[in-house]
Design a protein around this motif. Structure first.
Motif, PDB file in Angstrom:
ATOM      1  N   PHE A  82      63.793 -83.529  84.672  1.00 40.00           N
ATOM      2  CA  PHE A  82      63.923 -83.031  83.301  1.00 40.00           C
ATOM      3  C   PHE A  82      63.239 -81.680  83.118  1.00 40.00           C
ATOM      4  O   PHE A  82      63.656 -80.887  82.267  1.00 40.00           O
ATOM      5  CB  PHE A  82      63.377 -84.037  82.292  1.00 40.00           C
ATOM      6  N   SER A  83      62.206 -81.393  83.892  1.00 40.40           N
ATOM      7  CA  SER A  83      61.519 -80.107  83.756  1.00 40.40           C
ATOM      8  C   SER A  83      62.380 -78.950  84.249  1.00 40.40           C
ATOM      9  O   SER A  83      62.103 -77.797  83.934  1.00 40.40           O
ATOM     10  CB  SER A  83      60.181 -80.122  84.492  1.00 40.40           C
ATOM     11  N   LEU A  84      63.422 -79.232  85.001  1.00 37.01           N
ATOM     12  CA  LEU A  84      64.324 -78.177  85.477  1.00 37.01           C
ATOM     13  C   LEU A  84      65.252 -77.671  84.372  1.00 37.01           C
ATOM     14  O   LEU A  84      65.825 -76.595  84.491  1.00 37.01           O
ATOM     15  CB  LEU A  84      65.148 -78.690  86.663  1.00 37.01           C
ATOM     16  N   ILE A  85      65.402 -78.441  83.302  1.00 38.55           N
ATOM     17  CA  ILE A  85      66.227 -78.052  82.158  1.00 38.55           C
ATOM     18  C   ILE A  85      65.279 -77.627  81.043  1.00 38.55           C
ATOM     19  O   ILE A  85      64.471 -78.445  80.579  1.00 38.55           O
ATOM     20  CB  ILE A  85      67.105 -79.227  81.685  1.00 38.55           C
ATOM     21  N   PRO A  86      65.330 -76.374  80.609  1.00 37.92           N
ATOM     22  CA  PRO A  86      64.397 -75.913  79.572  1.00 37.92           C
ATOM     23  C   PRO A  86      64.439 -76.781  78.319  1.00 37.92           C
ATOM     24  O   PRO A  86      65.490 -76.968  77.718  1.00 37.92           O
ATOM     25  CB  PRO A  86      64.871 -74.487  79.273  1.00 37.92           C
ATOM     26  N   GLY A  87      63.301 -77.327  77.949  1.00 43.06           N
ATOM     27  CA  GLY A  87      63.174 -78.158  76.759  1.00 43.06           C
ATOM     28  C   GLY A  87      63.313 -79.639  77.012  1.00 43.06           C
ATOM     29  O   GLY A  87      62.757 -80.454  76.276  1.00 43.06           O
ATOM     30  N   ALA A  88      64.043 -80.021  78.048  1.00 46.44           N
ATOM     31  CA  ALA A  88      64.272 -81.445  78.303  1.00 46.44           C
ATOM     32  C   ALA A  88      62.996 -82.150  78.756  1.00 46.44           C
ATOM     33  O   ALA A  88      62.754 -83.304  78.389  1.00 46.44           O
ATOM     34  CB  ALA A  88      65.374 -81.631  79.345  1.00 46.44           C
ATOM     35  N   GLY A  89      62.175 -81.488  79.530  1.00 46.25           N
ATOM     36  CA  GLY A  89      60.918 -82.085  79.984  1.00 46.25           C
ATOM     37  C   GLY A  89      59.973 -82.357  78.828  1.00 46.25           C
ATOM     38  O   GLY A  89      59.323 -83.408  78.774  1.00 46.25           O
ATOM     39  N   GLU A  90      59.900 -81.417  77.885  1.00 44.48           N
ATOM     40  CA  GLU A  90      59.056 -81.622  76.706  1.00 44.48           C
ATOM     41  C   GLU A  90      59.559 -82.795  75.878  1.00 44.48           C
ATOM     42  O   GLU A  90      58.780 -83.620  75.416  1.00 44.48           O
ATOM     43  CB  GLU A  90      59.010 -80.348  75.850  1.00 44.48           C
ATOM     44  N   MET A  91      60.878 -82.877  75.715  1.00 52.37           N
ATOM     45  CA  MET A  91      61.436 -83.994  74.951  1.00 52.37           C
ATOM     46  C   MET A  91      61.204 -85.316  75.673  1.00 52.37           C
ATOM     47  O   MET A  91      60.918 -86.326  75.031  1.00 52.37           O
ATOM     48  CB  MET A  91      62.928 -83.772  74.693  1.00 52.37           C
ATOM     49  N   TYR A  92      61.311 -85.324  76.981  1.00 51.02           N
ATOM     50  CA  TYR A  92      61.076 -86.538  77.764  1.00 51.02           C
ATOM     51  C   TYR A  92      59.642 -87.030  77.609  1.00 51.02           C
ATOM     52  O   TYR A  92      59.389 -88.231  77.590  1.00 51.02           O
ATOM     53  CB  TYR A  92      61.390 -86.266  79.236  1.00 51.02           C
ATOM     54  N   MET A  93      58.717 -86.094  77.460  1.00 54.24           N
ATOM     55  CA  MET A  93      57.307 -86.465  77.305  1.00 54.24           C
ATOM     56  C   MET A  93      56.942 -86.804  75.865  1.00 54.24           C
ATOM     57  O   MET A  93      55.815 -87.187  75.585  1.00 54.24           O
ATOM     58  CB  MET A  93      56.414 -85.341  77.812  1.00 54.24           C
ATOM     59  N   GLY A  94      57.870 -86.643  74.946  1.00 57.56           N
ATOM     60  CA  GLY A  94      57.617 -87.026  73.562  1.00 57.56           C
ATOM     61  C   GLY A  94      57.414 -85.866  72.612  1.00 57.56           C
ATOM     62  O   GLY A  94      57.217 -86.072  71.424  1.00 57.56           O
ATOM     63  N   PHE A  95      57.480 -84.640  73.104  1.00 59.56           N
ATOM     64  CA  PHE A  95      57.331 -83.461  72.257  1.00 59.56           C
ATOM     65  C   PHE A  95      58.720 -82.983  71.845  1.00 59.56           C
ATOM     66  O   PHE A  95      59.215 -81.965  72.311  1.00 59.56           O
ATOM     67  CB  PHE A  95      56.570 -82.363  73.008  1.00 59.56           C
ATOM     68  N   LYS A  96      59.348 -83.734  70.957  1.00 55.90           N
ATOM     69  CA  LYS A  96      60.743 -83.489  70.603  1.00 55.90           C
ATOM     70  C   LYS A  96      60.954 -82.119  69.948  1.00 55.90           C
ATOM     71  O   LYS A  96      61.861 -81.390  70.326  1.00 55.90           O
ATOM     72  CB  LYS A  96      61.246 -84.569  69.650  1.00 55.90           C
ATOM     73  N   LYS A  97      60.126 -81.773  68.968  1.00 53.85           N
ATOM     74  CA  LYS A  97      60.306 -80.503  68.267  1.00 53.85           C
ATOM     75  C   LYS A  97      60.119 -79.315  69.209  1.00 53.85           C
ATOM     76  O   LYS A  97      60.889 -78.355  69.165  1.00 53.85           O
ATOM     77  CB  LYS A  97      59.323 -80.392  67.103  1.00 53.85           C
ATOM     78  N   GLN A  98      59.104 -79.379  70.050  1.00 53.77           N
ATOM     79  CA  GLN A  98      58.862 -78.306  71.001  1.00 53.77           C
ATOM     80  C   GLN A  98      60.020 -78.207  71.990  1.00 53.77           C
ATOM     81  O   GLN A  98      60.484 -77.108  72.303  1.00 53.77           O
ATOM     82  CB  GLN A  98      57.551 -78.546  71.745  1.00 53.77           C
ATOM     83  N   GLY A  99      60.508 -79.320  72.475  1.00 55.84           N
ATOM     84  CA  GLY A  99      61.617 -79.321  73.419  1.00 55.84           C
ATOM     85  C   GLY A  99      62.898 -78.776  72.819  1.00 55.84           C
ATOM     86  O   GLY A  99      63.598 -77.971  73.445  1.00 55.84           O
ATOM     87  N   ILE A 100      63.202 -79.193  71.605  1.00 53.66           N
ATOM     88  CA  ILE A 100      64.411 -78.704  70.939  1.00 53.66           C
ATOM     89  C   ILE A 100      64.300 -77.209  70.683  1.00 53.66           C
ATOM     90  O   ILE A 100      65.274 -76.462  70.852  1.00 53.66           O
ATOM     91  CB  ILE A 100      64.674 -79.488  69.643  1.00 53.66           C
ATOM     92  N   SER A 101      63.125 -76.736  70.294  1.00 55.64           N
ATOM     93  CA  SER A 101      62.927 -75.303  70.051  1.00 55.64           C
ATOM     94  C   SER A 101      63.142 -74.491  71.317  1.00 55.64           C
ATOM     95  O   SER A 101      63.824 -73.456  71.290  1.00 55.64           O
ATOM     96  CB  SER A 101      61.511 -75.043  69.518  1.00 55.64           C
TER      97      SER A 101
END
Length: 90
Positions: free
Chosen positions: A13-32
């Motif tokens: 998931f860290s290879l896709i920008p934002g997906a790793g953050e969303m996977y870890m629970g930081f949805k707003k940061q990942g979507i941004s």
């Protein structure tokens, strides 16, 4: 409460920008981050502003290393960081 994620899926998931953050629970940061990455890509492609392409690797590297930095935090630091970014979180 589960501690931050680790392992194979986090790396994928860290290879896709934002997906790793969303996977870890930081949805707003990942979507941004994801919106910024794909938005710049789309604007550059649709308007002919090819010079925007230099921002793509910068955003990708930021996202990749941010995820791995979050992974390396201790339990207390992770929860503190999560509460700072998501005030409604426990």
């Amino acid at each position: 409460m589960q501690k931050q994620k680790r392992g194979f899926w986090l790396f994928i998931f860290s290879l896709i920008p934002g997906a790793g953050e969303m996977y870890m629970g930081f949805k707003k940061q990942g979507i941004s981050i994801m919106f910024l990455f794909w938005g710049i890509f789309a604007i550059g492609a649709c308007t002919g502003m090819d010079w925007l392409v230099f921002l793509i690797p910068i955003i990708w590297f930021y996202s990749f290393f941010n995820v791995h930095n979050l992974k390396s935090l201790s339990e207390e630091e992770f929860l503190l960081h999560r509460r700072f970014l998501c005030p409604s979180y426990g």
